[in-house]
Write an enzyme that holds these catalytic residues in place. Structure first.
Site, PDB file in Angstrom:
ATOM      1  N   PHE A   1       3.914  -2.253  14.267  1.00 34.22           N
ATOM      2  CA  PHE A   1       2.894  -2.846  15.148  1.00 34.22           C
ATOM      3  C   PHE A   1       1.606  -2.019  15.168  1.00 34.22           C
ATOM      4  CE2 PHE A   1       5.995  -5.185  18.285  1.00 34.22           C
ATOM      5  CZ  PHE A   1       6.304  -6.099  17.289  1.00 34.22           C
TER       6      PHE A   1
ATOM      7  N   SER B   1      10.798  -7.758  15.584  1.00 33.83           N
ATOM      8  CA  SER B   1      10.471  -6.755  14.569  1.00 33.83           C
ATOM      9  C   SER B   1      11.525  -5.654  14.586  1.00 33.83           C
ATOM     10  CB  SER B   1       9.095  -6.144  14.836  1.00 33.83           C
ATOM     11  OG  SER B   1       8.889  -5.015  14.005  1.00 33.83           O
TER      12      SER B   1
ATOM     13  N   GLY C   1      10.609 -16.266   2.989  1.00 30.57           N
ATOM     14  CA  GLY C   1      10.966 -16.530   1.601  1.00 30.57           C
ATOM     15  C   GLY C   1      10.373 -17.781   0.995  1.00 30.57           C
TER      16      GLY C   1
END
EC number: 1.3.5.2
Length: 344
Positions: free
Chosen positions: A114, A174, A296
């Site tokens: 971050f 995250s 992806g």
């Protein structure tokens, strides 16, 4: 210069420096008014979360953390731009090196942490930009804030960004901020969503307009966690879900150079697991919460896979690094073709 010609040069550079240079080059091309001529804008109008989007292909958070390049990135044809993750106070993130390319797998491992200039800096950039499309602002907590006090950071950012965002994403997934993913489970999630939603309701009344709330989750969830998060989304009337963030798994890359680096894995190897999680949430939520698929996507066909799994819209990041800006139009056209085929 085409991206195919530029890529070998960029891939010989330090990944983080290449990232910064690419954004700088895009900005120069934007200011020279050539980006729009090269990439243009494909229309595939999409309604989602009460908002109207020119097309369902957006930029994922993380590429433009501080909102420095919104206008330039918009000219690549995105239907929406998500900036951040942003925190209450500026922070430098984790030590370098913290970004690694796994070229053989079209993948990236990052442990950025971050890094950003703080919420007030980002807001000024959003206010200054000329882009008229939807801008999502992705919010997080400072690394120095104990996870038990995380709600304070999220509520602070929520208050600051509310009048400037088309939608607001709460990033609790995250892997690069210590204990952040603990917020995806049990009472921690309930407490966080309760605090955010209470203030969100007050802000909607104060400003006289409603800004949708979105939750971003990890792909590393078991079925019980998917069930629990789904119920929390419904209970707190959260508008959208982004599935997914990066994975801690190293399946398929464990033997590659830098495959064992700490951090979150993105790119081609995460495609299957992120689409699986997206499908599980789609089955649980049954259209009651908007779904944004990310992870992806490196071709139009992969974008369609997300739509088939239940996504209303998709976002790109790592695929852009490997395939270039042409991926945006490819995804828009493939999704449009998919919908046309469904109607016939």
């Amino acid at each position: 210069m085409s991206y195919a010609l530029l890529r070998p040069f960029l891939f010989n550079m330090d990944p983080e420096h290449a990232h910064e240079m690419t954004l700088s080059l895009l900005d120069k091309a934007h200011k020279a008014r050539v980006l729009g001529l090269v990439y243009g804008q494909s229309m595939q109008p999409t309604d989602c979360m009460g908002l109207q989007f020119s097309n369902p292909v957006g930029l994922a958070a993380g590429l433009d953390k501080n909102g420095d390049y919104i206008d330039a990135l918009a000219e690549l044809g995105f239907g929406f731009i998500e900036v951040g993750t942003v925190t209450p106070k500026p922070q430098v993130g984790n030590d370098r090196p913290r970004l690694f390319r796994l070229k053989q797998a079209d993948a990236i491992i990052n442990r950025m942490g971050f890094n950003n200039e703080g919420v007030d800096y980002l807001i000024e950039n959003v206010k200054r930009c000329k882009y008229k499309g939807n801008i999502g602002i992705n919010i997080g907590k400072n690394a120095a804030t104990p996870v038990e006090q995380a709600a304070d950071d999220y509520v602070y950012c929520l208050e600051r960004v509310y009048p400037h965002a088309s939608y607001i994403t709460v990033n609790i997934s995250s892997p690069n901020t210590k204990n952040l993913r603990d917020l995806q489970s049990g009472e921690a999630l309930t407490h966080l969503l309760d605090a955010i939603k209470n203030r969100h309701s007050q802000l909607a009344t104060e400003y006289g307009f409603y800004v949708p709330l979105v939750l971003k989750v990890a792909p590393d969830l078991d079925p019980l966690q998917v069930d629990y998060i789904s119920q929390q989304l419904l209970d707190f009337e959260i508008d959208g879900l982004i599935a997914t963030n990066t994975t801690l798994s190293r399946v398929g890359v464990e033997d590659l150079p830098d495959g064992d680096q700490a951090g979150g894995l993105s790119g081609r190897p995460v495609s299957h697991i992120s689409t699986q999680i997206l499908q599980q949430f789609s089955d649980q939520l049954d259209g009651k919460v908007a779904l944004i698929g990310v992870g992806g996507i490196d071709s139009g066909a992969k974008a369609v896979k997300k739509i088939e799994a239940g996504a209303d819209m998709v976002q790109l990041y790592s695929g852009l690094i490997y395939k270039g800006p042409g991926l945006v139009q490819s995804c828009i056209q493939s999704i449009g073709g998919y919908y046309d085929a469904m109607e016939n």
